[in-house]
Design a protein around this motif. Structure first.
Motif, PDB file in Angstrom:
ATOM      1  N   LEU A   1      30.799  27.578  43.367  1.00 51.02           N
ATOM      2  CA  LEU A   1      31.667  28.589  42.770  1.00 51.02           C
ATOM      3  C   LEU A   1      33.151  28.274  42.929  1.00 51.02           C
ATOM      4  O   LEU A   1      33.608  27.884  44.009  1.00 51.02           O
ATOM      5  N   VAL A   2      33.910  28.489  41.846  1.00 46.86           N
ATOM      6  CA  VAL A   2      35.357  28.534  41.972  1.00 46.86           C
ATOM      7  C   VAL A   2      35.733  29.818  42.705  1.00 46.86           C
ATOM      8  O   VAL A   2      34.949  30.781  42.763  1.00 46.86           O
ATOM      9  N   THR A   3      36.936  29.835  43.259  1.00 47.27           N
ATOM     10  CA  THR A   3      37.468  31.038  43.890  1.00 47.27           C
ATOM     11  C   THR A   3      38.620  31.556  43.046  1.00 47.27           C
ATOM     12  O   THR A   3      39.624  30.847  42.882  1.00 47.27           O
ATOM     13  N   PRO A   4      38.519  32.748  42.488  1.00 52.46           N
ATOM     14  CA  PRO A   4      39.635  33.287  41.692  1.00 52.46           C
ATOM     15  C   PRO A   4      40.838  33.606  42.582  1.00 52.46           C
ATOM     16  O   PRO A   4      40.711  34.333  43.577  1.00 52.46           O
TER      17      PRO A   4
ATOM     18  N   CYS B   1      30.586  37.265  48.841  1.00 54.58           N
ATOM     19  CA  CYS B   1      29.543  36.661  48.004  1.00 54.58           C
ATOM     20  C   CYS B   1      28.164  37.183  48.392  1.00 54.58           C
ATOM     21  O   CYS B   1      27.361  37.552  47.530  1.00 54.58           O
ATOM     22  N   VAL B   2      27.891  37.229  49.678  1.00 56.31           N
ATOM     23  CA  VAL B   2      26.597  37.727  50.165  1.00 56.31           C
ATOM     24  C   VAL B   2      26.407  39.195  49.763  1.00 56.31           C
ATOM     25  O   VAL B   2      25.343  39.600  49.280  1.00 56.31           O
ATOM     26  N   GLU B   3      27.455  39.970  49.955  1.00 58.04           N
ATOM     27  CA  GLU B   3      27.368  41.400  49.636  1.00 58.04           C
ATOM     28  C   GLU B   3      27.118  41.612  48.148  1.00 58.04           C
ATOM     29  O   GLU B   3      26.275  42.421  47.753  1.00 58.04           O
ATOM     30  N   GLN B   4      27.821  40.856  47.296  1.00 54.82           N
ATOM     31  CA  GLN B   4      27.672  41.058  45.861  1.00 54.82           C
ATOM     32  C   GLN B   4      26.345  40.497  45.354  1.00 54.82           C
ATOM     33  O   GLN B   4      25.728  41.084  44.454  1.00 54.82           O
ATOM     34  N   ALA B   5      25.894  39.396  45.924  1.00 54.52           N
ATOM     35  CA  ALA B   5      24.590  38.849  45.525  1.00 54.52           C
ATOM     36  C   ALA B   5      23.471  39.809  45.894  1.00 54.52           C
ATOM     37  O   ALA B   5      22.452  39.899  45.185  1.00 54.52           O
ATOM     38  N   ALA B   6      23.634  40.515  47.008  1.00 56.08           N
ATOM     39  CA  ALA B   6      22.721  41.589  47.412  1.00 56.08           C
ATOM     40  C   ALA B   6      21.254  41.156  47.406  1.00 56.08           C
ATOM     41  O   ALA B   6      20.374  41.903  46.980  1.00 56.08           O
TER      42      ALA B   6
ATOM     43  N   PHE C   1      43.520  35.804  47.122  1.00 53.67           N
ATOM     44  CA  PHE C   1      42.129  35.883  46.668  1.00 53.67           C
ATOM     45  C   PHE C   1      41.929  37.164  45.875  1.00 53.67           C
ATOM     46  O   PHE C   1      42.296  38.246  46.323  1.00 53.67           O
ATOM     47  N   ASP C   2      41.324  37.032  44.682  1.00 56.88           N
ATOM     48  CA  ASP C   2      41.038  38.197  43.847  1.00 56.88           C
ATOM     49  C   ASP C   2      39.568  38.578  44.034  1.00 56.88           C
ATOM     50  O   ASP C   2      38.679  38.024  43.392  1.00 56.88           O
ATOM     51  N   GLU C   3      39.329  39.531  44.918  1.00 57.41           N
ATOM     52  CA  GLU C   3      37.963  39.904  45.272  1.00 57.41           C
ATOM     53  C   GLU C   3      37.201  40.489  44.095  1.00 57.41           C
ATOM     54  O   GLU C   3      36.029  40.158  43.876  1.00 57.41           O
ATOM     55  N   GLN C   4      37.848  41.351  43.327  1.00 61.02           N
ATOM     56  CA  GLN C   4      37.140  41.982  42.217  1.00 61.02           C
ATOM     57  C   GLN C   4      36.726  40.957  41.175  1.00 61.02           C
ATOM     58  O   GLN C   4      35.609  40.988  40.655  1.00 61.02           O
ATOM     59  N   ALA C   5      37.607  40.008  40.874  1.00 58.84           N
ATOM     60  CA  ALA C   5      37.264  38.965  39.909  1.00 58.84           C
ATOM     61  C   ALA C   5      36.111  38.112  40.422  1.00 58.84           C
ATOM     62  O   ALA C   5      35.239  37.693  39.643  1.00 58.84           O
ATOM     63  N   PHE C   6      36.091  37.866  41.710  1.00 58.54           N
ATOM     64  CA  PHE C   6      35.008  37.074  42.304  1.00 58.54           C
ATOM     65  C   PHE C   6      33.685  37.818  42.189  1.00 58.54           C
ATOM     66  O   PHE C   6      32.648  37.230  41.865  1.00 58.54           O
TER      67      PHE C   6
ATOM     68  N   PRO D   1      41.704  35.828  36.747  1.00 57.18           N
ATOM     69  CA  PRO D   1      42.777  34.966  37.262  1.00 57.18           C
ATOM     70  C   PRO D   1      42.211  33.663  37.818  1.00 57.18           C
ATOM     71  O   PRO D   1      41.356  33.670  38.694  1.00 57.18           O
ATOM     72  N   MET D   2      42.700  32.546  37.289  1.00 55.29           N
ATOM     73  CA  MET D   2      42.174  31.246  37.679  1.00 55.29           C
ATOM     74  C   MET D   2      43.297  30.302  38.106  1.00 55.29           C
ATOM     75  O   MET D   2      43.344  29.137  37.723  1.00 55.29           O
ATOM     76  N   HIS D   3      44.210  30.839  38.914  1.00 49.55           N
ATOM     77  CA  HIS D   3      45.281  30.008  39.436  1.00 49.55           C
ATOM     78  C   HIS D   3      44.743  29.106  40.544  1.00 49.55           C
ATOM     79  O   HIS D   3      43.672  29.346  41.109  1.00 49.55           O
ATOM     80  N   LEU D   4      45.507  28.077  40.850  1.00 48.32           N
ATOM     81  CA  LEU D   4      45.134  27.111  41.880  1.00 48.32           C
ATOM     82  C   LEU D   4      46.090  27.221  43.056  1.00 48.32           C
ATOM     83  O   LEU D   4      47.233  27.668  42.914  1.00 48.32           O
TER      84      LEU D   4
END
Length: 293
Positions: free
Chosen positions: A9-12, A63-68, A19-24, A265-268
Motif C-alpha cells: 500500500l501507498v501511504t496518503p 490498517c488493521v482496524e479498517q480491514a476489520a 498522514f491522511d488517515e481518512q484517505a488511507f 492526497p498523494m503527496h510524497l
C-alpha cells in the motif's frame, strides 16, 4: 497462509507531509472491495523509511482496524539493526497485524551466517508469523537459497518469502529447499506470471494499488490454473507494471492514483519527489491501455 493479489500500500500524505488517515481508510476499503486478498502497510511503497516508529505502527493499527478481519494485514517491520527489528515485530503484533514482512539487514552487508542470526533473534522476540523479503536491489544483501531453507526449517513461524530478486529459477530452488508449503510471493509484478507458473502463490504488488481488480483477477486465474486468462490479463497490465518504475517509486504509482482518484492526497515525503514528465506520459499511456482511464 497468504496468496493472491496483495498490494504494497501507498501511504496518503497531505501537502504538508501529514498522514491522511481518512484517505488511507478509503483506500483500504476500495482495495478489499476490488478483491485484494491481503494488505501490506508501511513497506517500501508506503514510504516507511520516512516514518518515525510511533507513526509507522499507528498506520499499521489504522490498517488493521479498517480491514476489520476481512483480509490479513502483513506489516512492514524490517530494520538493519537486529534489536530494532525485534522491537518492530513486537510492535506489529501489538498493532494487530497477522504477520510481519521482514527484510534482511541492509547497509551493514552481513554474511549469510549474520542473516541467519538476525532472523533467529527476530523469531525469538515474538511468535508473529514472518514473511521474509529478499530485495537485493535495495538491501544489497542477497539471501542465499540455502539460508532461506535453513530459516524455514529452523523456525516454523517463517512462513514464506516475498522474492524480488527477479531470478525466476529461484522459485523452484526455494521449493526444493523449503518445501512446497512454504509460501512464495513475487515482489515483481512484471514477472508474476512466470513466478506463479513455477510454484508461486501470488504477488505483493505495486500495480495492485492502481488496478486492484485486474490484479486480483490475474492472480485468481493463475491459482486456478487458467493461464490463458492470466496471459491476457498480463498483456493488459504489462505496460502499467513497467510504467510504475519509470521513475523512483512510489512517485509513479502515486501519480497514477492521483489520476484515478483526484480527491485522494498523494503527496510524497522527501527525499522522494514528484515523478517527471516522461514518467507521467508513460503512466498515462499505461492507464489508458489497461482501460483504467
Amino acid at each position: 497462509m497468504f496468496s493472491g493479489s496483495i498490494p504494497a500500500l501507498v501511504t496518503p500524505f497531505r501537502a504538508n507531509g501529514a498522514f491522511d488517515e481518512q484517505a488511507f481508510r478509503v483506500l483500504i476499503d476500495w482495495q478489499i472491495a476490488e478483491g485484494s486478498s491481503a494488505l501490506v502497510p508501511c513497506g517500501t511503497t508506503g514510504e516507511a523509511a520516512t516514518m518515525p516508529k510511533d507513526e509507522h505502527f499507528r498506520i499499521v493499527r489504522v490498517c488493521v482496524e479498517q480491514a476489520a478481519g476481512r483480509v490479513p494485514v502483513i506489516a512492514g517491520a524490517g530494520s538493519n539493526d537486529t534489536r530494532v527489528a525485534s522491537e518492530n515485530i513486537r510492535a506489529a503484533k501489538e498493532a494487530g497485524a497477522d504477520a510481519a514482512l521482514m527484510v534482511p539487514p541492509y547497509y551493514n552487508r552481513p554474511n549469510q551466517e549474520g542473516i541467519f542470526r538476525h532472523f533467529e533473534a527476530v523469531a525469538g522476540a515474538c511468535d508473529l508469523p514472518i514473511v521474509l523479503y529478499n530485495v537485493p536491489g535495495r538491501t544489497v544483501t542477497d539471501m542465499a537459497v540455502e539460508t532461506i531453507g535453513r530459516l524455514a526449517d529452523a523456525f516454523p513461524q517463517i512462513v514464506g518469502i516475498k522474492d524480488a530478486t527477479g531470478v525466476l529459477s529461484r522459485v523452484s530452488a526455494q521449493r526444493a529447499a523449503c518445501g512446497p508449503e512454504f509460501v512464495q510471493l513475487s515482489g515483481n509484478d512484471e514477472t508474476a506470471l512466470a513466478f506463479n507458473a513455477t510454484g508461486g502463490r501470488g504477488c505483493i504488488s505495486v500495480s495492485a494499488n492502481v488496478a486492484p481488480r485486474l490484479c486480483a483477477e490475474f492472480q485468481a486465474a493463475c491459482l486456478s490454473g487458467d493461464y490463458a486468462t492470466a496471459l491476457a490479463l498480463q498483456d493488459r497490465l504489462f505496460l502499467l507494471h513497467t510504467a510504475l518504475f519509470t521513475d523512483a517509486s512510489p512517485g509513479p504509482v502515486k501519480y497514477a492514483l492521483s489520476r484515478l482518484k483526484p480527491d485522494c492526497p498523494m503527496h510524497l515525503r522527501l527525499p522522494m519527489t514528484p515523478t517527471g514528465d516522461a514518467s507521467r506520459r508513460a503512466v498515462d499511456l499505461a492507464l489508458e491501455y489497461a482501460g483504467l482511464l
